[in-house]
Scaffold this active site. Structure first.
Site, PDB file in Angstrom:
ATOM      1  N   LEU A 113       0.979  -1.192   0.023  1.00  0.00           N
ATOM      2  CA  LEU A 113      -0.136   0.035   0.253  1.00  0.00           C
ATOM      3  C   LEU A 113       1.169   1.044  -0.279  1.00  0.00           C
ATOM      4  O   LEU A 113       1.838   1.719   0.480  1.00  0.00           O
ATOM      5  CB  LEU A 113      -1.018   0.172   0.990  1.00  0.00           C
ATOM      6  CG  LEU A 113      -2.229  -0.518   1.177  1.00  0.00           C
ATOM      7  CD1 LEU A 113      -2.947  -0.260   2.077  1.00  0.00           C
ATOM      8  CD2 LEU A 113      -3.389   0.139  -0.104  1.00  0.00           C
ATOM      9  N   ASP A 114       0.432   2.277  -1.032  1.00  0.00           N
ATOM     10  CA  ASP A 114       1.986   3.428  -1.179  1.00  0.00           C
ATOM     11  C   ASP A 114       1.051   4.085   0.006  1.00  0.00           C
ATOM     12  O   ASP A 114       0.627   3.729   1.131  1.00  0.00           O
ATOM     13  CB  ASP A 114       1.258   4.071  -1.683  1.00  0.00           C
ATOM     14  CG  ASP A 114       0.112   4.376  -2.645  1.00  0.00           C
ATOM     15  OD1 ASP A 114      -0.554   5.847  -1.635  1.00  0.00           O
ATOM     16  OD2 ASP A 114      -0.796   4.827  -3.606  1.00  0.00           O
ATOM     17  N   LYS A 115       2.402   4.803   0.105  1.00  0.00           N
ATOM     18  CA  LYS A 115       2.432   5.832   2.009  1.00  0.00           C
ATOM     19  C   LYS A 115       1.694   6.411   1.885  1.00  0.00           C
ATOM     20  O   LYS A 115       0.422   7.025   2.854  1.00  0.00           O
ATOM     21  CB  LYS A 115       3.600   6.617   1.657  1.00  0.00           C
ATOM     22  CG  LYS A 115       4.050   7.489   2.223  1.00  0.00           C
ATOM     23  CD  LYS A 115       4.930   8.371   2.821  1.00  0.00           C
ATOM     24  CE  LYS A 115       5.068   9.258   4.413  1.00  0.00           C
ATOM     25  NZ  LYS A 115       6.730   9.649   3.756  1.00  0.00           N
TER      26      LYS A 115
END
Length: 249
Positions: A113-115
């Site tokens: 999951l991206d930041k």
């Protein structure tokens, strides 16, 4: 992690049913474990195992010639990742998911999951499950709830569902449903880099909030942000069923 949870993990001394032992060791589902036991392929301390028997610490369990030890005990966690936490094992990253989770044994994430995104992240110490779940050809579902910067139209939904040109390809057709004026759900069967954000951007929208709410059969549910839980036996059995015919490579 609380001291109580850590202590409970490190001091598991209670006997456990053999089929659960094999499942938690990453061998197979409990149902398949029962079949292995009945077929005579499982031994405990050199003797043929019996269905329903329990295993105590220190006993030797073999499937065929392979020893299955407690060091191999499988862990699969459902984590509610907060925004700002980075999916990386880079030790220099202070906000890495590994540092944030602080689990007593080494676990890693299954699918990033991206930041700036939050929600359900699965973590495990079992490489077999990671390989099977991460193969793009397997079309395993991931569901998200997305909030964008302006009103969602029928045209937007249709284009998102039909495929959007990003990263020198066209995304797979997917299921998209309007939830509110600015919010929609989307079910993907691929995992391109920042895929949903790029799809929205290509159509003139900006993602304001992105939450993953489901990976295959495992749901975020009421798990609070920043917390985690072990997947249930029922979830694990269903996960095995979904990936059982999946090639590892």
């Amino acid at each position: 992690m609380s001291n109580e949870i850590r202590e409970a993990f490190l001091n598991r001394q209670e006997p456990v049913r053999l089929n659960k032992y094999l499942s938690e060791a990453g061998v197979c589902s409990r149902r398949e474990a029962d079949r292995l036991i009945e077929s005579g392929k499982v031994t405990v301390d050199g003797q043929r195992a019996q269905t329903g028997m329990k295993i105590c610490p220190g006993q030797e369990v073999r499937v065929g010639r392979k020893v299955v030890s407690r060091q191999d005990e499988m862990v699969v966690l459902a984590v509610n990742k907060p925004r700002g936490i980075v999916c990386t094992e880079e030790k220099r990253e202070r906000n890495s998911i590994v540092r944030f989770l602080d689990y007593p044994i080494r676990v890693t994430y299954i699918g990033r999951l991206d930041k700036d995104s939050r929600g359900l992240l699965l973590m495990t110490n079992n490489g077999d499950i990671i390989n099977r779940m991460m193969r793009a050809a397997n079309h395993h579902e991931k569901e998200y709830k997305v909030t964008v910067d302006h009103e969602i139209t029928g045209e937007f939904l249709e284009k998102m569902a039909g495929g959007v040109a990003i990263l020198d390809t066209v995304t797979r057709p997917c299921t998209v449903e309007k939830l509110g004026k600015y919010t929609f759900s989307i079910i993907l069967t691929q995992g391109l880099n920042r895929q949903i954000r790029r799809m929205c951007e290509a159509l003139g929208y900006e993602v304001k909030d992105l939450v993953r709410v489901r990976v295959m059969n495992i749901r975020l549910g009421s798990l609070r942000e920043g917390e985690y839980r072990e997947v249930t036996d029922e979830e694990l059995d269903e996960l095995y069923r979904l990936i059982q015919d999946t090639p590892m490579r």
